[in-house]
Design a protein around this motif. Structure first.
Motif, PDB file in Angstrom:
ATOM      1  N   SER A  72       0.846  -1.195   0.000  1.00 56.83           N
ATOM      2  CA  SER A  72       0.000   0.000   0.000  1.00 56.83           C
ATOM      3  C   SER A  72       0.877   1.239   0.000  1.00 56.83           C
ATOM      4  O   SER A  72       2.032   1.196   0.432  1.00 56.83           O
ATOM      5  CB  SER A  72      -0.898   0.022   1.237  1.00 56.83           C
ATOM      6  N   TYR A  73       0.283   2.334  -0.464  1.00 57.58           N
ATOM      7  CA  TYR A  73       1.012   3.599  -0.573  1.00 57.58           C
ATOM      8  C   TYR A  73       0.265   4.715   0.146  1.00 57.58           C
ATOM      9  O   TYR A  73      -0.960   4.748   0.162  1.00 57.58           O
ATOM     10  CB  TYR A  73       1.162   4.003  -2.046  1.00 57.58           C
ATOM     11  N   SER A  74       1.047   5.638   0.700  1.00 54.22           N
ATOM     12  CA  SER A  74       0.484   6.836   1.320  1.00 54.22           C
ATOM     13  C   SER A  74       1.456   7.992   1.083  1.00 54.22           C
ATOM     14  O   SER A  74       2.670   7.792   1.007  1.00 54.22           O
ATOM     15  CB  SER A  74       0.297   6.612   2.821  1.00 54.22           C
ATOM     16  N   VAL A  75       0.911   9.195   0.954  1.00 53.58           N
ATOM     17  CA  VAL A  75       1.759  10.370   0.741  1.00 53.58           C
ATOM     18  C   VAL A  75       2.311  10.842   2.092  1.00 53.58           C
ATOM     19  O   VAL A  75       1.629  10.764   3.116  1.00 53.58           O
ATOM     20  CB  VAL A  75       0.971  11.494   0.012  1.00 53.58           C
ATOM     21  N   THR A  76       3.553  11.299   2.099  1.00 56.44           N
ATOM     22  CA  THR A  76       4.154  11.862   3.313  1.00 56.44           C
ATOM     23  C   THR A  76       3.854  13.358   3.361  1.00 56.44           C
ATOM     24  O   THR A  76       3.429  13.944   2.361  1.00 56.44           O
ATOM     25  CB  THR A  76       5.687  11.684   3.310  1.00 56.44           C
ATOM     26  N   GLU A  77       4.104  13.970   4.494  1.00 54.78           N
ATOM     27  CA  GLU A  77       3.908  15.422   4.601  1.00 54.78           C
ATOM     28  C   GLU A  77       4.847  16.146   3.636  1.00 54.78           C
ATOM     29  O   GLU A  77       4.468  17.112   2.980  1.00 54.78           O
ATOM     30  CB  GLU A  77       4.145  15.885   6.043  1.00 54.78           C
ATOM     31  N   ARG A  78       6.074  15.655   3.532  1.00 53.47           N
ATOM     32  CA  ARG A  78       7.046  16.232   2.588  1.00 53.47           C
ATOM     33  C   ARG A  78       6.515  16.135   1.156  1.00 53.47           C
ATOM     34  O   ARG A  78       6.612  17.082   0.375  1.00 53.47           O
ATOM     35  CB  ARG A  78       8.374  15.486   2.722  1.00 53.47           C
ATOM     36  N   GLY A  79       5.937  14.982   0.811  1.00 55.66           N
ATOM     37  CA  GLY A  79       5.382  14.772  -0.513  1.00 55.66           C
ATOM     38  C   GLY A  79       4.193  15.677  -0.778  1.00 55.66           C
ATOM     39  O   GLY A  79       4.049  16.237  -1.866  1.00 55.66           O
ATOM     40  N   ARG A  80       3.342  15.824   0.228  1.00 56.15           N
ATOM     41  CA  ARG A  80       2.161  16.682   0.107  1.00 56.15           C
ATOM     42  C   ARG A  80       2.585  18.127  -0.183  1.00 56.15           C
ATOM     43  O   ARG A  80       2.065  18.768  -1.083  1.00 56.15           O
ATOM     44  CB  ARG A  80       1.342  16.606   1.402  1.00 56.15           C
ATOM     45  N   LEU A  81       3.561  18.622   0.566  1.00 53.83           N
ATOM     46  CA  LEU A  81       4.034  19.995   0.380  1.00 53.83           C
ATOM     47  C   LEU A  81       4.709  20.178  -0.984  1.00 53.83           C
ATOM     48  O   LEU A  81       4.460  21.157  -1.682  1.00 53.83           O
ATOM     49  CB  LEU A  81       5.004  20.383   1.502  1.00 53.83           C
ATOM     50  N   ALA A  82       5.542  19.227  -1.365  1.00 57.14           N
ATOM     51  CA  ALA A  82       6.248  19.318  -2.645  1.00 57.14           C
ATOM     52  C   ALA A  82       5.271  19.283  -3.816  1.00 57.14           C
ATOM     53  O   ALA A  82       5.420  20.025  -4.795  1.00 57.14           O
ATOM     54  CB  ALA A  82       7.266  18.180  -2.775  1.00 57.14           C
ATOM     55  N   PHE A  83       4.247  18.431  -3.728  1.00 57.49           N
ATOM     56  CA  PHE A  83       3.284  18.316  -4.821  1.00 57.49           C
ATOM     57  C   PHE A  83       2.417  19.572  -4.918  1.00 57.49           C
ATOM     58  O   PHE A  83       2.156  20.065  -6.013  1.00 57.49           O
ATOM     59  CB  PHE A  83       2.431  17.062  -4.650  1.00 57.49           C
ATOM     60  N   LYS A  84       2.012  20.111  -3.772  1.00 62.02           N
ATOM     61  CA  LYS A  84       1.220  21.353  -3.775  1.00 62.02           C
ATOM     62  C   LYS A  84       2.035  22.490  -4.389  1.00 62.02           C
ATOM     63  O   LYS A  84       1.512  23.306  -5.151  1.00 62.02           O
ATOM     64  CB  LYS A  84       0.776  21.723  -2.361  1.00 62.02           C
ATOM     65  N   GLU A  85       3.314  22.549  -4.050  1.00 67.21           N
ATOM     66  CA  GLU A  85       4.187  23.580  -4.608  1.00 67.21           C
ATOM     67  C   GLU A  85       4.308  23.397  -6.130  1.00 67.21           C
ATOM     68  O   GLU A  85       4.244  24.357  -6.889  1.00 67.21           O
ATOM     69  CB  GLU A  85       5.568  23.507  -3.952  1.00 67.21           C
ATOM     70  N   HIS A  86       4.471  22.164  -6.575  1.00 65.94           N
ATOM     71  CA  HIS A  86       4.567  21.856  -7.998  1.00 65.94           C
ATOM     72  C   HIS A  86       3.301  22.320  -8.728  1.00 65.94           C
ATOM     73  O   HIS A  86       3.381  22.969  -9.774  1.00 65.94           O
ATOM     74  CB  HIS A  86       4.770  20.346  -8.172  1.00 65.94           C
ATOM     75  N   LEU A  87       2.139  22.004  -8.156  1.00 68.03           N
ATOM     76  CA  LEU A  87       0.866  22.410  -8.771  1.00 68.03           C
ATOM     77  C   LEU A  87       0.731  23.928  -8.802  1.00 68.03           C
ATOM     78  O   LEU A  87       0.223  24.498  -9.773  1.00 68.03           O
ATOM     79  CB  LEU A  87      -0.313  21.789  -8.019  1.00 68.03           C
ATOM     80  N   SER A  88       1.210  24.578  -7.756  1.00 70.56           N
ATOM     81  CA  SER A  88       1.162  26.033  -7.688  1.00 70.56           C
ATOM     82  C   SER A  88       1.990  26.657  -8.825  1.00 70.56           C
ATOM     83  O   SER A  88       1.553  27.602  -9.487  1.00 70.56           O
ATOM     84  CB  SER A  88       1.689  26.500  -6.329  1.00 70.56           C
ATOM     85  N   TYR A  89       3.173  26.098  -9.067  1.00 72.09           N
ATOM     86  CA  TYR A  89       4.007  26.595 -10.157  1.00 72.09           C
ATOM     87  C   TYR A  89       3.378  26.308 -11.521  1.00 72.09           C
ATOM     88  O   TYR A  89       3.480  27.125 -12.442  1.00 72.09           O
ATOM     89  CB  TYR A  89       5.432  26.029 -10.085  1.00 72.09           C
ATOM     90  N   LEU A  90       2.703  25.162 -11.664  1.00 74.13           N
ATOM     91  CA  LEU A  90       2.002  24.863 -12.911  1.00 74.13           C
ATOM     92  C   LEU A  90       0.913  25.904 -13.175  1.00 74.13           C
ATOM     93  O   LEU A  90       0.761  26.394 -14.287  1.00 74.13           O
ATOM     94  CB  LEU A  90       1.359  23.477 -12.848  1.00 74.13           C
ATOM     95  N   GLU A  91       0.156  26.255 -12.127  1.00 75.75           N
ATOM     96  CA  GLU A  91      -0.888  27.260 -12.248  1.00 75.75           C
ATOM     97  C   GLU A  91      -0.300  28.615 -12.650  1.00 75.75           C
ATOM     98  O   GLU A  91      -0.829  29.296 -13.529  1.00 75.75           O
ATOM     99  CB  GLU A  91      -1.666  27.411 -10.940  1.00 75.75           C
ATOM    100  N   LYS A  92       0.816  28.998 -12.003  1.00 75.58           N
ATOM    101  CA  LYS A  92       1.468  30.268 -12.347  1.00 75.58           C
ATOM    102  C   LYS A  92       1.944  30.260 -13.784  1.00 75.58           C
ATOM    103  O   LYS A  92       1.844  31.277 -14.492  1.00 75.58           O
ATOM    104  CB  LYS A  92       2.635  30.527 -11.402  1.00 75.58           C
ATOM    105  N   LEU A  93       2.453  29.124 -14.227  1.00 76.91           N
ATOM    106  CA  LEU A  93       2.940  28.999 -15.595  1.00 76.91           C
ATOM    107  C   LEU A  93       1.782  29.173 -16.596  1.00 76.91           C
ATOM    108  O   LEU A  93       1.917  29.882 -17.585  1.00 76.91           O
ATOM    109  CB  LEU A  93       3.610  27.634 -15.794  1.00 76.91           C
ATOM    110  N   MET A  94       0.641  28.582 -16.286  1.00 75.97           N
ATOM    111  CA  MET A  94      -0.525  28.701 -17.179  1.00 75.97           C
ATOM    112  C   MET A  94      -1.035  30.131 -17.206  1.00 75.97           C
ATOM    113  O   MET A  94      -1.442  30.630 -18.254  1.00 75.97           O
ATOM    114  CB  MET A  94      -1.638  27.746 -16.736  1.00 75.97           C
ATOM    115  N   LYS A  95      -1.004  30.808 -16.085  1.00 79.37           N
ATOM    116  CA  LYS A  95      -1.499  32.186 -16.010  1.00 79.37           C
ATOM    117  C   LYS A  95      -0.563  33.172 -16.692  1.00 79.37           C
ATOM    118  O   LYS A  95      -0.976  34.260 -17.073  1.00 79.37           O
ATOM    119  CB  LYS A  95      -1.729  32.595 -14.559  1.00 79.37           C
ATOM    120  N   SER A  96       0.706  32.795 -16.813  1.00 77.25           N
ATOM    121  CA  SER A  96       1.678  33.725 -17.403  1.00 77.25           C
ATOM    122  C   SER A  96       1.612  33.732 -18.931  1.00 77.25           C
ATOM    123  O   SER A  96       2.272  34.531 -19.568  1.00 77.25           O
ATOM    124  CB  SER A  96       3.097  33.343 -16.945  1.00 77.25           C
ATOM    125  N   GLN A  97       0.847  32.848 -19.514  1.00 80.06           N
ATOM    126  CA  GLN A  97       0.761  32.766 -20.988  1.00 80.06           C
ATOM    127  C   GLN A  97      -0.182  33.779 -21.551  1.00 80.06           C
ATOM    128  O   GLN A  97      -1.190  34.081 -21.077  1.00 80.06           O
ATOM    129  CB  GLN A  97       0.324  31.353 -21.406  1.00 80.06           C
TER     130      GLN A  97
END
Length: 97
Positions: A72-97
């Protein structure tokens, strides 16, 4: 350094994006369910899960249920923060176009 340079390389693969997305909304997901949800092979899932575990973004739990092994798999707190940050940068990238 542009926004695109801030995207996390650990999440570039569609399989890793899928694993993380599923784990962000589920506390634990077993191997078979994850494989079915992502429609990938055993080896593909094992390989990508191992890379995410090495980066300490997910925890892999191996146990026996009766006489059958269960992974079984579960996300760690480190993973949760890193993924949220990644998604945030993706959103910024889309908005900058």
């Amino acid at each position: 350094m542009g926004i695109i340079d801030k995207l996390n390389k650990d999440f570039e693969s569609r399989v890793r994006l899928g694993i993380m997305s599923i784990l962000m909304v589920n506390e634990w997901v077993d191997f078979t369910e994850m494989k079915t949800l992502l429609n990938i092979t055993d080896g593909n899932l094992a390989s990508h899960a191992s890379a995410l575990e090495k980066s300490e973004y997910i925890v892999v739990k191996k146990e026996f249920v009766g006489k059958k092994p269960k992974t079984s798999y579960s996300v760690t707190e480190r993973g949760r923060l890193a993924f949220k940050e990644h998604l945030s940068y993706l959103e910024k990238l889309m908005k900058s176009q």
